[in-house]
Design a protein around this motif. Structure first.
Motif, PDB file in Angstrom:
ATOM      1  N   ALA A  26       0.815  -1.223   0.000  1.00  0.00           N
ATOM      2  CA  ALA A  26       0.000   0.000   0.000  1.00  0.00           C
ATOM      3  C   ALA A  26       0.847   1.272   0.000  1.00  0.00           C
ATOM      4  O   ALA A  26       0.307   2.366   0.127  1.00  0.00           O
ATOM      5  N   ASP A  76      -9.764   1.288  -6.523  1.00  0.00           N
ATOM      6  CA  ASP A  76     -10.294   0.119  -5.819  1.00  0.00           C
ATOM      7  C   ASP A  76     -11.535  -0.373  -6.552  1.00  0.00           C
ATOM      8  O   ASP A  76     -12.595   0.253  -6.483  1.00  0.00           O
ATOM      9  N   ALA A 104      -4.088  -2.314  -6.770  1.00  0.00           N
ATOM     10  CA  ALA A 104      -4.672  -3.237  -5.800  1.00  0.00           C
ATOM     11  C   ALA A 104      -4.700  -4.672  -6.300  1.00  0.00           C
ATOM     12  O   ALA A 104      -5.287  -5.538  -5.659  1.00  0.00           O
TER      13      ALA A 104
END
Length: 640
Positions: free
Chosen positions: A201, A420, A504
Motif C-alpha cells: 500500500a 479500488d 490493488a
C-alpha cells in the motif's frame, strides 16, 4: 519430542505437509494442501503467490489466529525457540487461546500487516498500542515501558519518538503508520517476524525506506523474517530463500539465486514473465497467466461515432489542454497554526497537454496532487485558478465554464477508472444494472438496446454476458476491475482517466488489465491519462510521462527519454527506488535517504525554489523534454 527435534534441527521454523481447510456449505474446502517450507535463523524466507493462493492462511496458522471456519486437518508447524534450545513446539497442535500459544504470539513470533490504518486502533495513541504489546509479554510498569517504547520508535525511524508516542494513527502518513506497526511487532524482540505484504500500500520511495528499515532491524536484532508478497522485485532485494505457492501447494522452493537464475516450474516462469520492467522492447506484451483476449467483434458498437473535425486544427492533435491549474483546499487557521503561513496548494500551477490517441502517464507519490488533478478534470472539484480546454474534434470547449446540458454532454466524453474496483461498484446493484445506469442517466438508447450494449461491454472486457445478473462480490478483483472499465466505456468516451487502476491487483492480474487497456486503446482509439506511482507500469503503458511532486509537474518527457536520461533529482530518486526482479540490479539502499525524495532542501540549487529571485519555470532540455528549474541555471546541472 526427539523426532520433532531431529526433523526441525537447524531451522527456526519448519512447516511440514500442512493441510488447512474452511468449513463452507457443509463441507471442508481446502485452502492449503500439503505445504512445506522452512525458515532459518536470521534469514529471510519469501512466500510468493497470488491472492487466494494460501499465503496469509499459512501465516495465520503460524500465529494461531486462523478464522473460526478454518481447521488444520494435517501436518505440523515446528518452532525451535532460540531461548529454549533443544525444545521444539508443534504450533499446529496448540489451542489458539492456550497459555503457550499466547506466549509465542507477539512475544516470540510477531506480525506486521498489509494495511497499517486498519490494523491500528484509531482510539488509542501509537505509544499506548506499542506499550500494550510490551506489557502483555513482560512484567514492566508504565514508567518502565514508556522509555522502552520511545527507544523502539526511534529505532524504526521516528525523528521525535517522545512526540510520536502521543500521536494517533490518523495523524501519521502511510509510511510512519507502517513504521509504528513494525515498532509494535518488534517491541518484544521476537525471533521470527512475519511481514504480510508490508509495502503493497506504499509508494515506491516509501517502500524502499521500509525495506531498508527491515533489513537493518533484522541485522541488528538477529531475527528471521517470513516475507509474504507477490512483488518479485521485493523478493529479489530481500530474500535469502523463496517458496512459490499456488492454490495451496508449494510449486517450487530454493535459494533466491536458484529461483531467479534457473526457474523450473511453469507457474514461476509465468509470474516472472507477467512483471513489467524497464527493459521491455517496443511492442512487447506482458504474458498474463490467464490470458483474456479482447473480443473485437463486441467492440463494433462501442466505438465512438466519428465527430466533425475542426478544419483549422493543427498537429499535434491535442484533446485536452491543462493550463495553470491551481487548487488549494480550505483549511481552518486553527488546523495549522495561528498567525503562520497557510499550507501550500495541493495543485500548484500545473500545465500539460494530452494528445489524441496517446497515453500520458502521471506519476508521483501519494499526496503529490495526482488524484486532485483528475478530480478537477472530471469537474468533481473546482480549482482556484487555471483552465481546461477540451477539443473532441468539434471545436475547443472550456470544461470549467461548462454548465447545464453542455456539462452533461461533456461528461460523456471523459470517464474514469478507479483504484479500488470493489468500493467503486455498488454492492446492491447487479453488474448489468451498474453498466446500464450511465446509459439511463444520459437517456441513451431504448431498453432493448441498453441490454444489448451491456452484453457487448461484458464481452469486450472478457466477461461472460450471462453473469450480468451477478453482484460485484461474486467476482475476483481482476474481474471487478474489468467491470469498472466496462462501465467507463459505456458512454463511448474520448478520454479515459485511469487512477491507479492496477495498484490493488496481483502481478498476474495486473498484466491482464494492462494488456486489456492497451487492446482497448488500439481498437477504440481511446486517449488515456494514466495515474500511478509504479514507474514500471507507467513505462509499459505510457507514451509520455509527467512527474509530479508537491503539487507541481517537475519533469515531462517521452517515456524512453525520461527513463534513459532523467534530469530532475526527484525523478532520479523515483527511478532508483524501483525494485527490479533481477539479482544483478539490486536497490542502492545507501542512497535512499529518509525523506530526501520530496524534500526540496536536498535538491541542487537549479531545482530549488528559495522564495527569492525569479520563480521556477519549465525549461526545455531536449526534444519534448521539459524540467522545472531556474531559467538562469547552470547548463551542467540540467544534464541527464
Amino acid at each position: 519430542m526427539a523426532n520433532d527435534q531431529a526433523t526441525a534441527a537447524g531451522d527456526l521454523l519448519r512447516v511440514e505437509d500442512l493441510h488447512i481447510g474452511f468449513h463452507l456449505h457443509g463441507g471442508l474446502t481446502p485452502a492449503v494442501r500439503g505445504a512445506s517450507l522452512r525458515i532459518r535463523p536470521g534469514k529471510v524466507t519469501a512466500l510468493v503467490g497470488e491472492s487466494g493462493s494460501g499465503k496469509s492462511v499459512i501465516a495465520q496458522a503460524i500465529l494461531g489466529i486462523l478464522p473460526t471456519p478454518a481447521q488444520i486437518s494435517g501436518g505440523r508447524i515446528l518452532f525451535n525457540d532460540p531461548l529454549d534450545p533443544g525444545a521444539s513446539i508443534d504450533i499446529a497442535a496448540l489451542a489458539p487461546d492456550s497459555t503457550a500459544m499466547r506466549a509465542l504470539r507477539g512475544g516470540r513470533i510477531a506480525m506486521i500487516f498489509q494495511e497499517p490504518m486498519t490494523s491500528l486502533s484509531p482510539l488509542h495513541t501509537i505509544g499506548d498500542q506499542i506499550e500494550e504489546a510490551l506489557r502483555l509479554h513482560r512484567s514492566v510498569s508504565h514508567e518502565e515501558a514508556r522509555p522502552l517504547t520511545e527507544e523502539m520508535l526511534g529505532l524504526v525511524g521516528f525523528p521525535r519518538p517522545a512526540r510520536a508516542y502521543d500521536r494517533y494513527p490518523f495523524e501519521l502518513s502511510g509510511g510512519l503508520r507502517q513504521r509504528a506497526m513494525i515498532a509494535m511487532a518488534l517491541i518484544c524482540h521476537p525471533a521470527l517476524l512475519i511481514a504480510d505484504e508490508p509495502t503493497t500500500a506504499l509508494d515506491v520511495t516509501i517502500q524502499a525506506q521500509i525495506l531498508k528499515l527491515l533489513k537493518d532491524l533484522q541485522a541488528r536484532l538477529g531475527m528471521a523474517v517470513l516475507l509474504i508478497t507477490h512483488d518479485l522485485g521485493v523478493v529479489a532485494n530481500m530474500a535469502d530463500e523463496v517458496a512459490v505457492i499456488y492454490h495451496g501447494r508449494i510449486m517450487e522452493a530454493g535459494t533466491v539465486e536458484a529461483i531467479f537464475s534457473d526457474p523450473r516450474h511453469p507457474y514461476l516462469k509465468a509470474l516472472l514473465a507477467a512483471v513489467p520492467h524497464f527493459d521491455m522492447h517496443p511492442g512487447e506484451r506482458l504474458v498474463a497467466l490467464r490470458n483474456v483476449p479482447v473480443q473485437t467483434d463486441a467492440l463494433v458498437g462501442l466505438r465512438p461515432p466519428p465527430r466533425p473535425r475542426d478544419p483549422g486544427a493543427t498537429a499535434p492533435d491535442v484533446l485536452l489542454r491543462v493550463r495553470g491549474l491551481t487548487h488549494r483546499f480550505a483549511v481552518r487557521q486553527s488546523a495549522w497554526r495561528r498567525g503562520g503561513e497557510p499550507p501550500p496548494p495541493a495543485v500548484n500551477d500545473v500545465s500539460f497537454e494530452i494528445r489524441r490517441g496517446e497515453c500520458l502517464g502521471l506519476v508521483g507519490e501519494s499526496g503529490c496532487g495526482k488524484t486532485t488533478v483528475s478530480k478537477i478534470i472530471m469537474r468533481a472539484l473546482t480549482p482556484s485558478a487555471g483552465e481546461l480546454i477540451f477539443d473532441g474534434g468539434d471545436g475547443p470547449r472550456d470544461l470549467l465554464a461548462a454548465s447545464g446540458s453542455e456539462l452533461v454532454a461533456l461528461r460523456t466524453r471523459v470517464q474514469m477508472v478507479f483504484q479500488d474496483p470493489f468500493s467503486s461498484l455498488s454492492p446492491r446493484m447487479t453488474v448489468g444494472a451498474i453498466l446500464r445506469e450511465p446509459l439511463e442517466i444520459h437517456g441513451i438508447g431504448t431498453s432493448a438496446s441498453r441490454t444489448e450494449r451491456v452484453r457487448a461491454l461484458l464481452r469486450a472486457v472478457g466477461l461472460d454476458p450471462r453473469h450480468a445478473s451477478r453482484y460485484p462480490h461474486s467476482f475476483s478483483g481482476g474481474q471487478r476491475q474489468r467491470i469498472g472499465i466496462a462501465r467507463a466505456l459505456a458512454l463511448g468516451p474520448d478520454l479515459l482517466i485511469c487512477d491507479e487502476p492496477v495498484s490493488a491487483l496481483d502481478v498476474s492480474v495486473q498484466a491482464q488489465i494492462l494488456n486489456l487497456l492497451e487492446d482497448l486503446q488500439r481498437e477504440l482509439g481511446l486517449t488515456y491519462l494514466f495515474i500511478s506511482h509504479n514507474l514500471a507500469v507507467v513505462d509499459y503503458v505510457a507514451d509520455r510521462i509527467a512527474v509530479m511532486c508537491r503539487g507541481r509537474i517537475v519533469e515531462l518527457a517521452p517515456r524512453e527519454v525520461l527513463f534513459r536520461a532523467p534530469v530532475h533529482p526527484y525523478t532520479r530518486t523515483l527511478l532508483g527506488a524501483v525494485p527490479y526482479p533481477d539479482l544483478g540490479r539490486p536497490l542502492d539502499f545507501a542512497t535512499l535517504t529518509r525523506g530526501g525524495a520530496t524534500d526540496p532542501g536536498t535538491w541542487p540549487g537549479a531545482f530549488r525554489d528559495c522564495g527569492e529571485g525569479p520563480p521556477l519555470q519549465p525549461i526545455e532540455v531536449g526534444a519534448e523534454h521539459w524540467v522545472l528549474a531556474h531559467a538562469d541555471a547552470d547548463a551542467r546541472e540540467l544534464r541527464p
